[in-house]
Motif scaffolding. Structure first.
Motif, short mmCIF file in Angstrom:
data_model
loop_
_atom_site.label_atom_id
_atom_site.label_comp_id
_atom_site.label_asym_id
_atom_site.label_seq_id
_atom_site.Cartn_x
_atom_site.Cartn_y
_atom_site.Cartn_z
N ARG A 219 33.44 51.15 45.26
CA ARG A 219 32.74 50.51 43.84
C ARG A 219 33.70 49.04 43.48
O ARG A 219 32.43 48.47 43.17
N THR A 220 34.09 48.50 44.17
CA THR A 220 34.93 47.50 43.67
C THR A 220 34.97 46.32 44.78
O THR A 220 35.15 44.97 44.27
N SER A 221 34.29 46.73 45.39
CA SER A 221 34.01 46.07 46.81
C SER A 221 32.13 45.10 46.78
O SER A 221 31.92 44.26 47.81
N VAL A 222 31.92 45.62 45.65
CA VAL A 222 30.36 45.00 45.60
C VAL A 222 30.64 43.25 44.28
O VAL A 222 29.52 42.52 44.33
N ARG B 111 34.52 39.97 47.44
CA ARG B 111 34.51 39.64 49.02
C ARG B 111 34.83 38.41 49.35
O ARG B 111 35.10 38.43 50.22
N GLN B 112 34.73 37.30 48.02
CA GLN B 112 34.83 36.17 48.40
C GLN B 112 35.74 36.45 48.68
O GLN B 112 36.55 35.40 50.44
N LYS B 113 36.65 36.34 48.55
CA LYS B 113 38.91 36.66 49.13
C LYS B 113 38.77 36.98 49.88
O LYS B 113 39.99 37.04 51.11
N CYS C 53 41.42 40.40 40.91
CA CYS C 53 41.57 39.72 41.51
C CYS C 53 41.95 38.40 41.83
O CYS C 53 42.69 38.17 43.27
N SER C 54 42.50 37.43 40.95
CA SER C 54 42.98 35.66 41.19
C SER C 54 44.72 36.33 41.25
O SER C 54 44.86 35.54 41.91
N HIS D 41 44.85 47.90 43.89
CA HIS D 41 45.76 46.73 42.45
C HIS D 41 44.89 47.24 41.41
O HIS D 41 45.69 46.80 40.58
N ILE D 42 43.68 47.20 41.87
CA ILE D 42 42.64 47.45 39.99
C ILE D 42 43.33 48.64 39.56
O ILE D 42 43.38 48.84 38.59
#
Ligand code: DC
Length: 223
Positions: A99-102, A107-109, A61-62, A43-44
Protein backbone atom coordinates in the motif's frame (compact mmCIF):
# COMPACT_ATOMS: atom_id res chain seq x y z
CA UNK A 1 32.03 -1.75 -14.47
CA UNK A 2 29.59 -3.80 -12.42
CA UNK A 3 27.33 -6.69 -13.44
CA UNK A 4 23.67 -6.19 -12.64
CA UNK A 5 20.96 -8.85 -12.78
CA UNK A 6 17.31 -7.81 -12.38
CA UNK A 7 14.65 -10.29 -11.26
CA UNK A 8 11.08 -9.03 -11.13
CA UNK A 9 7.78 -10.75 -10.58
CA UNK A 10 4.68 -11.03 -8.40
CA UNK A 11 4.58 -11.96 -4.70
CA UNK A 12 5.45 -15.57 -3.96
CA UNK A 13 6.95 -16.47 -7.35
CA UNK A 14 10.15 -17.57 -5.58
CA UNK A 15 12.24 -14.51 -6.43
CA UNK A 16 14.15 -14.26 -3.16
CA UNK A 17 15.00 -17.99 -2.93
CA UNK A 18 16.21 -18.05 -6.52
CA UNK A 19 17.95 -14.67 -6.48
CA UNK A 20 19.87 -15.67 -3.34
CA UNK A 21 21.07 -18.90 -5.02
CA UNK A 22 22.01 -17.18 -8.28
CA UNK A 23 23.95 -14.52 -6.35
CA UNK A 24 25.82 -17.16 -4.36
CA UNK A 25 26.72 -19.12 -7.50
CA UNK A 26 28.07 -16.02 -9.27
CA UNK A 27 29.66 -14.46 -6.17
CA UNK A 28 27.43 -11.35 -6.43
CA UNK A 29 25.53 -9.54 -3.69
CA UNK A 30 21.83 -10.33 -3.32
CA UNK A 31 19.65 -7.23 -2.89
CA UNK A 32 16.07 -7.81 -1.70
CA UNK A 33 14.34 -4.51 -2.53
CA UNK A 34 11.02 -5.76 -1.10
CA UNK A 35 12.71 -5.75 2.32
CA UNK A 36 13.46 -2.03 1.89
CA UNK A 37 9.79 -1.29 1.11
CA UNK A 38 8.85 -3.44 4.11
CA UNK A 39 11.22 -1.46 6.37
CA UNK A 40 9.61 1.79 5.23
CA UNK A 41 6.17 0.23 5.85
CA UNK A 42 7.26 -0.81 9.35
CA UNK A 43 8.38 2.75 10.05
CA UNK A 44 4.94 4.01 8.92
CA UNK A 45 3.11 1.31 10.92
CA UNK A 46 5.14 2.10 14.05
CA UNK A 47 3.85 5.67 13.92
CA UNK A 48 0.23 4.56 13.55
CA UNK A 49 -0.13 6.27 10.16
CA UNK A 50 -2.90 5.02 7.86
CA UNK A 51 -1.84 3.95 4.34
CA UNK A 52 -4.20 6.58 2.81
CA UNK A 53 -2.53 9.48 4.63
CA UNK A 54 -0.10 10.67 1.94
CA UNK A 55 0.88 13.82 3.79
CA UNK A 56 1.98 12.07 6.98
CA UNK A 57 3.66 9.35 4.91
CA UNK A 58 5.76 12.00 3.11
CA UNK A 59 6.83 13.38 6.51
CA UNK A 60 7.58 9.92 7.90
CA UNK A 61 9.53 9.09 4.76
CA UNK A 62 11.95 11.99 5.18
CA UNK A 63 12.55 10.89 8.79
CA UNK A 64 13.39 7.31 7.87
CA UNK A 65 17.01 6.32 7.59
CA UNK A 66 17.12 2.94 5.84
CA UNK A 67 20.47 1.27 5.52
CA UNK A 68 21.46 -2.05 4.02
CA UNK A 69 24.43 -4.03 5.35
CA UNK A 70 25.77 -7.54 4.88
CA UNK A 71 26.58 -9.95 7.69
CA UNK A 72 28.00 -13.34 6.64
CA UNK A 73 26.69 -12.63 3.14
CA UNK A 74 23.11 -12.09 4.40
CA UNK A 75 21.34 -8.79 3.85
CA UNK A 76 20.44 -6.93 7.05
CA UNK A 77 18.12 -3.93 7.01
CA UNK A 78 18.58 -1.13 9.51
CA UNK A 79 15.82 1.36 10.24
CA UNK A 80 17.11 4.45 12.05
CA UNK A 81 20.08 2.48 13.32
CA UNK A 82 18.13 -0.61 14.49
CA UNK A 83 18.34 -3.98 12.76
CA UNK A 84 14.70 -4.74 11.81
CA UNK A 85 15.34 -7.68 9.46
CA UNK A 86 13.51 -10.12 11.75
CA UNK A 87 10.30 -8.03 11.76
CA UNK A 88 9.91 -7.61 8.02
CA UNK A 89 8.36 -10.92 6.92
CA UNK A 90 5.12 -10.40 8.87
CA UNK A 91 1.96 -10.50 6.69
CA UNK A 92 0.84 -7.14 8.07
CA UNK A 93 4.14 -5.53 7.04
CA UNK A 94 3.99 -7.01 3.51
CA UNK A 95 0.46 -5.71 2.98
CA UNK A 96 1.39 -2.28 4.27
CA UNK A 97 4.45 -2.28 1.98
CA UNK A 98 2.24 -2.95 -1.03
CA UNK A 99 0.00 0.00 0.00
CA UNK A 100 2.74 2.50 0.87
CA UNK A 101 5.00 1.68 -2.10
CA UNK A 102 2.57 3.62 -4.33
CA UNK A 103 3.90 6.95 -3.01
CA UNK A 104 6.53 8.89 -5.01
CA UNK A 105 8.46 9.92 -1.85
CA UNK A 106 8.84 6.27 -0.80
CA UNK A 107 9.88 5.04 -4.25
CA UNK A 108 12.32 7.88 -4.88
CA UNK A 109 14.16 7.38 -1.61
CA UNK A 110 14.51 3.63 -2.00
CA UNK A 111 15.35 3.54 -5.71
CA UNK A 112 18.21 5.99 -5.12
CA UNK A 113 19.65 3.61 -2.54
CA UNK A 114 19.23 0.65 -4.90
CA UNK A 115 20.89 2.41 -7.85
CA UNK A 116 23.81 3.52 -5.73
CA UNK A 117 24.36 -0.05 -4.48
CA UNK A 118 24.24 -1.50 -8.00
CA UNK A 119 26.74 1.08 -9.27
CA UNK A 120 29.46 -0.15 -6.88
CA UNK A 121 28.74 -3.90 -6.54
CA UNK A 122 27.85 -6.84 -8.78
CA UNK A 123 24.24 -7.47 -7.76
CA UNK A 124 21.31 -9.78 -8.22
CA UNK A 125 18.43 -7.46 -7.32
CA UNK A 126 14.84 -8.60 -7.01
CA UNK A 127 11.64 -6.59 -6.82
CA UNK A 128 8.82 -5.26 -9.00
CA UNK A 129 10.42 -2.46 -11.05
CA UNK A 130 14.10 -3.38 -11.24
CA UNK A 131 14.29 -4.21 -14.96
CA UNK A 132 11.89 -1.45 -15.97
CA UNK A 133 12.93 1.44 -13.75
CA UNK A 134 15.77 0.92 -11.24
CA UNK A 135 18.33 -0.83 -13.49
CA UNK A 136 17.11 -0.42 -17.09
CA UNK A 137 20.67 -1.14 -18.27
CA UNK A 138 21.02 -4.45 -16.36
CA UNK A 139 22.95 -7.10 -18.33
CA UNK A 140 20.31 -9.75 -17.57
CA UNK A 141 16.61 -9.27 -16.84
CA UNK A 142 14.24 -12.00 -15.74
CA UNK A 143 10.50 -11.89 -15.14
CA UNK A 144 9.80 -14.75 -12.75
CA UNK A 145 6.21 -15.77 -12.29
CA UNK A 146 3.94 -18.71 -11.29
CA UNK A 147 0.18 -19.25 -11.19
CA UNK A 148 -1.60 -17.67 -8.22
CA UNK A 149 -2.73 -21.15 -7.06
CA UNK A 150 0.88 -22.42 -7.03
CA UNK A 151 2.03 -19.34 -5.15
CA UNK A 152 -0.77 -19.73 -2.59
CA UNK A 153 0.09 -23.41 -2.11
CA UNK A 154 3.75 -22.54 -1.51
CA UNK A 155 2.75 -19.89 1.03
CA UNK A 156 0.45 -22.40 2.79
CA UNK A 157 3.29 -24.90 3.01
CA UNK A 158 5.64 -22.24 4.37
CA UNK A 159 3.09 -21.41 7.10
CA UNK A 160 2.55 -25.10 7.89
CA UNK A 161 6.28 -25.48 8.45
CA UNK A 162 5.99 -22.73 11.07
CA UNK A 163 3.07 -24.61 12.68
CA UNK A 164 0.43 -22.20 11.32
CA UNK A 165 -2.63 -23.58 9.50
CA UNK A 166 -3.41 -21.23 6.54
CA UNK A 167 -6.62 -21.11 4.50
CA UNK A 168 -5.69 -21.68 0.84
CA UNK A 169 -8.64 -19.73 -0.61
CA UNK A 170 -7.95 -16.73 1.63
CA UNK A 171 -4.24 -16.78 0.87
CA UNK A 172 -4.90 -16.94 -2.88
CA UNK A 173 -7.38 -14.04 -2.65
CA UNK A 174 -4.77 -12.04 -0.74
CA UNK A 175 -2.13 -12.79 -3.39
CA UNK A 176 -4.49 -11.73 -6.19
CA UNK A 177 -5.30 -8.50 -4.38
CA UNK A 178 -1.60 -7.71 -3.88
CA UNK A 179 -0.81 -8.52 -7.54
CA UNK A 180 -3.58 -6.21 -8.69
CA UNK A 181 -2.31 -3.36 -6.53
CA UNK A 182 1.33 -3.84 -7.56
CA UNK A 183 0.43 -4.04 -11.27
CA UNK A 184 -1.99 -1.10 -11.35
CA UNK A 185 -0.28 1.61 -9.32
CA UNK A 186 0.62 4.81 -11.12
CA UNK A 187 4.38 4.89 -10.52
CA UNK A 188 6.57 1.99 -11.71
CA UNK A 189 3.90 -0.73 -11.66
CA UNK A 190 4.95 -4.35 -11.82
CA UNK A 191 5.28 -5.37 -15.46
CA UNK A 192 7.65 -7.39 -17.59
CA UNK A 193 10.39 -5.27 -19.19
CA UNK A 194 10.39 -5.70 -22.98
CA UNK A 195 13.83 -7.27 -22.84
CA UNK A 196 13.19 -9.49 -19.79
CA UNK A 197 13.19 -13.27 -20.23
CA UNK A 198 10.03 -14.90 -18.90
CA UNK A 199 10.46 -17.84 -16.51
CA UNK A 200 7.34 -19.59 -15.18
CA UNK A 201 8.24 -21.56 -12.05
CA UNK A 202 4.81 -23.25 -11.61
CA UNK A 203 5.99 -26.71 -12.67
CA UNK A 204 9.72 -26.40 -11.98
CA UNK A 205 11.85 -27.27 -8.97
CA UNK A 206 14.02 -24.64 -7.26
CA UNK A 207 17.10 -26.25 -8.89
CA UNK A 208 15.53 -26.11 -12.37
CA UNK A 209 14.59 -22.45 -12.00
CA UNK A 210 18.04 -21.56 -10.64
CA UNK A 211 19.72 -23.36 -13.55
CA UNK A 212 17.48 -21.68 -16.13
CA UNK A 213 18.23 -18.23 -14.71
CA UNK A 214 21.97 -18.89 -14.39
CA UNK A 215 21.98 -19.91 -18.05
CA UNK A 216 20.25 -16.64 -19.03
CA UNK A 217 22.76 -14.63 -16.97
CA UNK A 218 25.81 -16.39 -18.41
CA UNK A 219 24.49 -16.04 -21.96
CA UNK A 220 24.10 -12.32 -21.22
CA UNK A 221 27.81 -12.18 -20.32
CA UNK A 222 27.63 -12.19 -16.51
CA UNK A 223 30.75 -13.74 -15.02
O1 DC B 1 8.68 -8.72 -2.54
P1 DC B 1 7.95 -8.36 -1.24
O2 DC B 1 6.71 -9.15 -1.00
O3 DC B 1 8.86 -8.36 -0.05
O4 DC B 1 7.49 -6.81 -1.46
C1 DC B 1 6.61 -6.17 -0.58
C2 DC B 1 5.90 -5.03 -1.32
O5 DC B 1 6.82 -4.00 -1.63
C3 DC B 1 5.27 -5.40 -2.66
O6 DC B 1 3.93 -5.84 -2.52
C4 DC B 1 5.35 -4.14 -3.47
C5 DC B 1 6.52 -3.39 -2.89
N1 DC B 1 7.72 -3.43 -3.75
C6 DC B 1 7.79 -2.48 -4.76
O7 DC B 1 6.86 -1.72 -4.95
N2 DC B 1 8.90 -2.43 -5.55
C7 DC B 1 9.92 -3.28 -5.37
N3 DC B 1 11.01 -3.18 -6.15
C8 DC B 1 9.86 -4.27 -4.36
C9 DC B 1 8.72 -4.32 -3.57
Amino acid sequence: MTYNIAIDGPAGAGKSTIARRVAKELGYIYVDTGAMYRAMALHILNQGIRPEDGERIADACSGADIDIRYENGEQQIFLNGKNVTGDLRREEVGNMASRTSVYACVRQKLTELQKELASRENVVMDGRDIGTSVLPGAQAKIYLTASSRTRALRRCLELQQKGIEGNLEEIEADINERDYRDMHREISPLCRAEDAKLVDSSDLTIEQVTDAILRICREAGCR
